[in-house]
Design a protein around this motif. Structure first.
Motif, PDB file in Angstrom:
ATOM      1  N   THR A 115     -17.848  -5.603   1.558  1.00  0.00           N
ATOM      2  CA  THR A 115     -16.980  -4.917   2.527  1.00  0.00           C
ATOM      3  C   THR A 115     -15.578  -4.734   1.964  1.00  0.00           C
ATOM      4  N   LEU A 116     -15.045  -5.767   1.309  1.00  0.00           N
ATOM      5  CA  LEU A 116     -13.702  -5.667   0.732  1.00  0.00           C
ATOM      6  C   LEU A 116     -13.661  -4.621  -0.381  1.00  0.00           C
ATOM      7  N   CYS A 117     -14.716  -4.553  -1.190  1.00  0.00           N
ATOM      8  CA  CYS A 117     -14.772  -3.539  -2.251  1.00  0.00           C
ATOM      9  C   CYS A 117     -14.792  -2.135  -1.660  1.00  0.00           C
ATOM     10  N   ARG A 118     -15.620  -1.937  -0.651  1.00  0.00           N
ATOM     11  CA  ARG A 118     -15.676  -0.617  -0.012  1.00  0.00           C
ATOM     12  C   ARG A 118     -14.327  -0.255   0.600  1.00  0.00           C
ATOM     13  N   TRP A 119     -13.771  -1.210   1.327  1.00  0.00           N
ATOM     14  CA  TRP A 119     -12.513  -0.965   2.027  1.00  0.00           C
ATOM     15  C   TRP A 119     -11.394  -0.630   1.049  1.00  0.00           C
ATOM     16  N   GLN A 120     -11.276  -1.424  -0.016  1.00  0.00           N
ATOM     17  CA  GLN A 120     -10.180  -1.191  -0.947  1.00  0.00           C
ATOM     18  C   GLN A 120     -10.380   0.099  -1.742  1.00  0.00           C
ATOM     19  N   THR A 121     -11.629   0.454  -2.034  1.00  0.00           N
ATOM     20  CA  THR A 121     -11.899   1.739  -2.682  1.00  0.00           C
ATOM     21  C   THR A 121     -11.454   2.896  -1.792  1.00  0.00           C
ATOM     22  N   LEU A 122     -11.839   2.842  -0.519  1.00  0.00           N
ATOM     23  CA  LEU A 122     -11.493   3.920   0.402  1.00  0.00           C
ATOM     24  C   LEU A 122      -9.992   3.971   0.672  1.00  0.00           C
ATOM     25  N   ARG A 123      -9.357   2.813   0.743  1.00  0.00           N
ATOM     26  CA  ARG A 123      -7.891   2.799   0.924  1.00  0.00           C
ATOM     27  C   ARG A 123      -7.203   3.519  -0.232  1.00  0.00           C
ATOM     28  N   ALA A 124      -7.589   3.176  -1.453  1.00  0.00           N
ATOM     29  CA  ALA A 124      -6.954   3.794  -2.611  1.00  0.00           C
ATOM     30  C   ALA A 124      -7.209   5.296  -2.639  1.00  0.00           C
ATOM     31  N   LEU A 125      -8.431   5.711  -2.311  1.00  0.00           N
ATOM     32  CA  LEU A 125      -8.747   7.139  -2.314  1.00  0.00           C
ATOM     33  C   LEU A 125      -8.003   7.876  -1.198  1.00  0.00           C
ATOM     34  N   ALA A 126      -7.872   7.249  -0.036  1.00  0.00           N
ATOM     35  CA  ALA A 126      -7.121   7.880   1.051  1.00  0.00           C
ATOM     36  C   ALA A 126      -5.642   7.997   0.678  1.00  0.00           C
ATOM     37  N   TYR A 127      -5.128   7.003  -0.018  1.00  0.00           N
ATOM     38  CA  TYR A 127      -3.749   7.078  -0.509  1.00  0.00           C
ATOM     39  C   TYR A 127      -3.612   8.192  -1.543  1.00  0.00           C
ATOM     40  N   LEU A 128      -4.618   8.342  -2.399  1.00  0.00           N
ATOM     41  CA  LEU A 128      -4.614   9.459  -3.351  1.00  0.00           C
ATOM     42  C   LEU A 128      -4.591  10.800  -2.628  1.00  0.00           C
ATOM     43  N   HIS A 129      -5.234  10.850  -1.463  1.00  0.00           N
ATOM     44  CA  HIS A 129      -5.204  12.077  -0.664  1.00  0.00           C
ATOM     45  C   HIS A 129      -3.762  12.428  -0.306  1.00  0.00           C
ATOM     46  N   LEU A 130      -2.992  11.418   0.090  1.00  0.00           N
ATOM     47  CA  LEU A 130      -1.586  11.661   0.400  1.00  0.00           C
ATOM     48  C   LEU A 130      -0.805  12.056  -0.848  1.00  0.00           C
ATOM     49  N   LEU A 131      -1.085  11.380  -1.964  1.00  0.00           N
ATOM     50  CA  LEU A 131      -0.393  11.725  -3.213  1.00  0.00           C
ATOM     51  C   LEU A 131      -0.707  13.164  -3.621  1.00  0.00           C
ATOM     52  N   ALA A 132      -1.975  13.559  -3.493  1.00  0.00           N
ATOM     53  CA  ALA A 132      -2.360  14.928  -3.849  1.00  0.00           C
ATOM     54  C   ALA A 132      -1.737  15.939  -2.900  1.00  0.00           C
TER      55      ALA A 132
ATOM     56  N   LEU B  31      -2.797   8.012   9.484  1.00  0.00           N
ATOM     57  CA  LEU B  31      -3.368   7.555   8.220  1.00  0.00           C
ATOM     58  C   LEU B  31      -2.509   6.446   7.621  1.00  0.00           C
ATOM     59  N   LEU B  32      -1.204   6.559   7.720  1.00  0.00           N
ATOM     60  CA  LEU B  32      -0.326   5.518   7.192  1.00  0.00           C
ATOM     61  C   LEU B  32      -0.602   4.187   7.886  1.00  0.00           C
ATOM     62  N   ASP B  33      -0.839   4.225   9.189  1.00  0.00           N
ATOM     63  CA  ASP B  33      -1.166   2.993   9.913  1.00  0.00           C
ATOM     64  C   ASP B  33      -2.453   2.377   9.378  1.00  0.00           C
ATOM     65  N   ASP B  34      -3.461   3.205   9.122  1.00  0.00           N
ATOM     66  CA  ASP B  34      -4.727   2.697   8.588  1.00  0.00           C
ATOM     67  C   ASP B  34      -4.537   2.078   7.207  1.00  0.00           C
TER      68      ASP B  34
ATOM     69  N   LEU C 182     -12.214   2.229  11.455  1.00  0.00           N
ATOM     70  CA  LEU C 182     -11.181   2.413  10.430  1.00  0.00           C
ATOM     71  C   LEU C 182     -11.803   2.886   9.120  1.00  0.00           C
ATOM     72  N   LEU C 183     -12.909   2.253   8.713  1.00  0.00           N
ATOM     73  CA  LEU C 183     -13.568   2.651   7.473  1.00  0.00           C
ATOM     74  C   LEU C 183     -14.087   4.080   7.557  1.00  0.00           C
ATOM     75  N   ALA C 184     -14.580   4.476   8.724  1.00  0.00           N
ATOM     76  CA  ALA C 184     -15.072   5.848   8.885  1.00  0.00           C
ATOM     77  C   ALA C 184     -13.934   6.853   8.722  1.00  0.00           C
ATOM     78  N   ARG C 185     -12.764   6.522   9.258  1.00  0.00           N
ATOM     79  CA  ARG C 185     -11.626   7.434   9.106  1.00  0.00           C
ATOM     80  C   ARG C 185     -11.195   7.528   7.647  1.00  0.00           C
ATOM     81  N   LEU C 186     -11.114   6.379   6.980  1.00  0.00           N
ATOM     82  CA  LEU C 186     -10.733   6.395   5.571  1.00  0.00           C
ATOM     83  C   LEU C 186     -11.760   7.156   4.737  1.00  0.00           C
ATOM     84  N   GLU C 187     -13.039   7.001   5.079  1.00  0.00           N
ATOM     85  CA  GLU C 187     -14.090   7.682   4.326  1.00  0.00           C
ATOM     86  C   GLU C 187     -13.984   9.194   4.465  1.00  0.00           C
TER      87      GLU C 187
END
Length: 246
Positions: free
Chosen positions: A72-89, A98-101, A119-124
């Protein structure tokens, strides 16, 4: 954690991504792209320390509940980083929900919150909306770690724990030791660990490149994606939750 929200909905192919530009990779592989980040707005850069932080386990245990927590932690941290990349892009921090998530730090206690699946569904959904060249780069970097790298456990442990925000140095070392042990002793978890590491690394590379080459790449073409690119990992080597990212 926030209550459930509806999907942000599909974005059209005309979507602009002002936070980066890309060009074909010279390795000649079809679809290969080099990625060149634009300068990152201060508000987005300030968020990085929170996004990269995670409360990785400090004690090793192989009972099913603890291995499931690691997944679960691996999935969560992967999705967090990718969602942050979405903001960077996107080049903007103007998505308060999204910032709250992103500010919810993965850990044993937060993973037990009943709102985690939403939360995970939104990040995904946000991660799946990334430009394909960014998702591809992260998946391939993870594949590179899985492809027989004899130092993989050490590289992975150092990469994931260096920013995990432990208050004590001994705790940071314990996290690194535990993640290394899981890599060696739980091969089924390697795919998830590799994706969490590669997403984490890609964020680091993005922020470093954007700060170092604000006025253009002096090397004349070296982006943050690997060239030549690592091979894509086989689906069987990745966890089931990675399917939307492939």
């Amino acid at each position: 954690m926030r209550p459930t929200e509806g999907s942000r909905g599909p974005r059209g192919p005309e979507r602009a991504w002002p936070g980066f530009h890309s060009k074909p990779s010279p390795d000649g592989e079809p679809g290969g792209r080099l990625v060149f980040p634009a300068p990152v707005p201060p508000a987005l850069r300030a968020l990085a320390d929170e996004v990269l932080a995670a409360d990785w386990p400090v004690r090793l245990a192989f009972r099913s509940s603890r291995v499931a927590l690691l997944d679960t932690l691996c999935r969560w941290q992967t999705l967090r980083a990718l969602a942050y990349l979405h903001l960077l892009a996107s080049g903007t921090a103007q998505e308060p929900a999204l910032l709250d998530d992103l500010r919810v730090v993965p850990g044993r206690e937060t993973a037990a919150h009943p709102g985690l699946p939403d939360l995970l569904a939104r990040l995904e959904r946000t991660a799946a909306d990334l430009p394909p060249e960014l998702r591809d780069a992260v998946v391939r970097e993870g594949g590179g770690l899985l492809a027989g790298n004899r130092f993989a456990a050490s590289v992975l442990a150092a990469g994931l724990t260096s920013d995990s925000r432990p208050s004590d140095t001994d705790e940071a070392v314990s996290r690194a030791v535990v993640l290394s042990a899981y890599w060696y002793e739980s091969p089924a978890q390697r795919g998830g660990l590799a994706l969490a590491w590669s997403a984490h690394l890609f964020v680091h590379s993005w922020l470093w490149w954007s700060a170092s080459f604000t006025y253009g790449d002096p090397a004349g073409g070296i982006g943050i994606t690997s060239d030549p690119r690592p091979p894509r990992p086989a689906g069987r080597d990745l966890p089931a939750w990675a399917a939307p990212l492939l």
